[in-house]
Scaffold this motif. Structure first.
Motif, short mmCIF file in Angstrom:
data_model
loop_
_atom_site.label_atom_id
_atom_site.label_comp_id
_atom_site.label_asym_id
_atom_site.label_seq_id
_atom_site.Cartn_x
_atom_site.Cartn_y
_atom_site.Cartn_z
N PRO A 118 0.84 -1.20 0.00
CA PRO A 118 0.00 0.00 0.00
C PRO A 118 0.87 1.26 0.00
O PRO A 118 2.08 1.14 -0.12
N PHE A 119 0.27 2.44 0.16
CA PHE A 119 1.00 3.70 0.21
C PHE A 119 0.60 4.47 1.47
O PHE A 119 -0.47 5.05 1.53
N HIS A 120 1.48 4.46 2.47
CA HIS A 120 1.19 5.12 3.74
C HIS A 120 2.25 6.17 4.05
O HIS A 120 3.43 5.82 4.21
N PRO A 121 1.88 7.44 4.16
CA PRO A 121 2.85 8.49 4.50
C PRO A 121 3.48 8.28 5.87
O PRO A 121 2.98 7.50 6.70
N LEU A 122 4.56 9.01 6.12
CA LEU A 122 5.35 8.80 7.34
C LEU A 122 4.80 9.52 8.56
O LEU A 122 5.40 9.45 9.63
N ASP A 123 3.68 10.20 8.44
CA ASP A 123 3.18 10.97 9.58
C ASP A 123 2.13 10.22 10.38
O ASP A 123 1.41 10.82 11.17
N GLU A 124 2.02 8.90 10.19
CA GLU A 124 1.01 8.16 10.94
C GLU A 124 1.58 6.87 11.51
O GLU A 124 2.64 6.40 11.10
N THR A 176 1.51 0.67 12.57
CA THR A 176 0.70 -0.46 13.03
C THR A 176 -0.77 -0.25 12.65
O THR A 176 -1.43 -1.16 12.14
N LEU A 177 -1.25 0.96 12.89
CA LEU A 177 -2.64 1.26 12.55
C LEU A 177 -2.85 1.33 11.04
O LEU A 177 -3.94 1.02 10.55
N ALA A 178 -1.82 1.73 10.31
CA ALA A 178 -1.93 1.77 8.85
C ALA A 178 -2.13 0.38 8.29
O ALA A 178 -2.98 0.15 7.41
N ILE A 179 -1.36 -0.59 8.77
CA ILE A 179 -1.53 -1.97 8.31
C ILE A 179 -2.90 -2.50 8.71
O ILE A 179 -3.57 -3.20 7.93
N GLU A 180 -3.33 -2.16 9.92
CA GLU A 180 -4.66 -2.59 10.36
C GLU A 180 -5.74 -2.01 9.45
O GLU A 180 -6.72 -2.69 9.12
N ARG A 181 -5.55 -0.77 9.00
CA ARG A 181 -6.54 -0.17 8.10
C ARG A 181 -6.57 -0.89 6.76
O ARG A 181 -7.64 -1.03 6.15
N ASP A 182 -5.42 -1.37 6.29
CA ASP A 182 -5.41 -2.17 5.06
C ASP A 182 -6.24 -3.43 5.23
O ASP A 182 -6.98 -3.83 4.33
N LEU A 183 -6.11 -4.07 6.38
CA LEU A 183 -6.92 -5.25 6.66
C LEU A 183 -8.40 -4.90 6.71
O LEU A 183 -9.25 -5.63 6.19
N GLY A 239 -10.49 -9.15 -17.92
CA GLY A 239 -11.32 -9.88 -16.98
C GLY A 239 -11.62 -9.19 -15.67
O GLY A 239 -12.64 -9.50 -15.03
N ALA A 240 -10.74 -8.27 -15.22
CA ALA A 240 -10.94 -7.65 -13.92
C ALA A 240 -10.35 -6.25 -13.92
O ALA A 240 -9.28 -6.02 -14.51
N PHE A 241 -11.03 -5.34 -13.23
CA PHE A 241 -10.50 -4.00 -12.99
C PHE A 241 -10.15 -3.90 -11.52
O PHE A 241 -10.99 -4.13 -10.65
N LEU A 242 -8.88 -3.56 -11.24
CA LEU A 242 -8.40 -3.42 -9.87
C LEU A 242 -8.13 -1.96 -9.57
O LEU A 242 -7.38 -1.30 -10.29
N GLN A 243 -8.74 -1.45 -8.52
CA GLN A 243 -8.45 -0.09 -8.08
C GLN A 243 -7.09 -0.06 -7.38
O GLN A 243 -6.82 -0.90 -6.51
N LEU A 244 -6.23 0.85 -7.77
CA LEU A 244 -4.97 1.03 -7.07
C LEU A 244 -5.26 1.70 -5.74
O LEU A 244 -5.69 2.85 -5.69
N ALA A 245 -5.05 0.97 -4.66
CA ALA A 245 -5.36 1.52 -3.33
C ALA A 245 -4.42 2.67 -3.00
O ALA A 245 -3.23 2.65 -3.36
#
Length: 403
Positions: free
Chosen positions: A14-20, A23-30, A311-317
């Protein structure tokens, strides 16, 4: 008869900036994958990265194992496993185990590795990564299909290697190869009869290469006695939608600049020059959808015309918008974009149009049926408890009279 059902999913780097908090960023991906599962998305692909700070997931297999426990039906893929970083037997064995753990919901996406900073830390020359990917992919595909492999390269050895578990999915898990602009991924997918992941499908270079890359894939498949199907071709592009274009533009101000900074200054990945307002530039270039469900529909139709079908369209998160607004964007995709490409409302529309076209006749039958029961009641009990409105519906009836 219903046609082909376009699948939908997400490509989560994913793409998570350095100001957060990471641990919570990975949890948000889940949480995002759980949300997608509830909305009926088909797939989520999880990246592998080891440097540069933004793309936090080092092991897509660990993430997939966790997500599989929290979801019911969404399929989960490595998006992608960087093959030069792994011994082929070890990686194939982990994927095979995930195939059993997820009861066949895992998919295997393969690539050479996107970040040169990852390769440098491991002493791998960027110029060698694509050759290493090809060598590893040949071995992994054979292993996942239950074959015994003996092979020696300058970076790995396999001596009568085989997986000890028979694959849960037969003949193996679904496998797809990453592709951007170069023909490397398309050649590998065709040569081995695999799916294709066009990660930069909406970038200028990636968009222009769609048709040619698929032609290369088909040509390679034919020359190697393989077959490929457009249903296994996935196109990736960034999307953020809201109820109005103005709201979507406002939402992405939250994090768009940090995403652009990462691509321009850190990731060593190409991003087209953007003059003026970055939102205007992304929309004008065709790289991103920032607008409404209708704009997302138009983008997918544009990709269909350019590619000839996929066959599939994937949104870039991404984290362009706050999480609740991001979840709303995914919900709007499921509510208003999926039906356009999955024929979800075809029968409903036909049913409505039939009822509309026969409205007069059906209404007359309904009135006649109700009227006959009213007449029957009057004959038995009189009109004492019958309202004037109902009496007026009966032919030949005037104002209500005492019984």
């Amino acid at each position: 008869m219903a046609g082909t059902k376009l699948r939908f999913g997400a490509f989560i780097a994913p793409f998570h900036p350095l100001d957060e908090n990471p641990t919570l960023a990975i949890e948000r991906d889940l949480e995002l994958v759980q949300w997608m599962d509830r909305l009926g998305y088909d797939e989520a692909w999880i990246g592998e990265h080891h440097s540069a700070g933004y793309e936090l997931i080092a092991s897509p297999e660990l993430f997939i194992a966790t997500a599989a426990e929290r979801t019911r039906q969404i399929r989960l893929g490595t998006g992608v496993s960087s093959l030069p970083y792994h011994h082929p037997l070890m990686l194939a064995d982990r994927i095979n185990q995930l195939d059993h753990i997820t009861r066949g919901r895992v998919m295997f996406g393969a690539g050479p590795g996107a970040l040169p900073s990852d390769a440098r830390m491991m002493g791998i020359k960027v110029a060698q990564q694509r050759d290493m990917m090809d060598e590893a992919l040949d071995a992994i595909v054979a292993l996942l299909r239950g074959e015994t492999v003996t092979r020696k390269t300058d970076w790995f050895t396999l001596d009568e290697a085989r997986l000890q578990l028979t694959p849960y999915s037969r003949p193996s898990v679904e496998i797809a190869v990453a592709s951007q602009v170069s023909p490397t991924g398309a050649r590998a997918a065709g040569r081995l009869g695999l799916g294709l992941l066009s990660i930069g499908a909406t970038s200028v270079g990636g968009f222009n290469a769609l048709a040619s890359n698929w032609a290369i894939c088909e040509e390679m498949a034919t020359s190697h006695g393989q077959s490929v199907d457009r249903s296994g071709w996935r196109l990736v592009g960034p999307v953020h939608i809201a109820e109005t274009r103005e709201q979507a533009r406002q939402n992405v101000r939250f994090g768009l600049e940090k995403w652009i900074y990462y691509f321009r200054e850190v990731a060593a990945l190409p991003l087209a020059p953007m003059e003026g307002d970055p939102v205007d530039a992304l929309i004008a270039s065709g790289l991103a959808v920032i607008g409404t469900p209708d704009d997302a529909i138009a983008q997918i139709e544009r990709l269909e015309r350019q590619s000839g079908g996929f066959g599939a369209f994937l949104q870039l998160a991404h984290n362009w918008a706050a999480f609740e607004q991001t979840k709303r964007s995914y919900e709007l995709m499921a509510r208003y974009v999926f039906p356009r490409f999955q024929e979800l409302n075809t029968n409903r529309r036909a049913s409505l149009e039939w009822a509309r076209d026969n409205h007069a006749a059906l209404l007359a039958e309904q009135v006649q049926a109700v009227g006959s029961r009213v007449v029957q009641h009057i004959q038995e009990k009189g009109t004492e408890n019958i309202s004037p409105e109902i009496l007026a519906m009966l032919p030949g009836q005037g104002p209500a009279k005492p019984a």
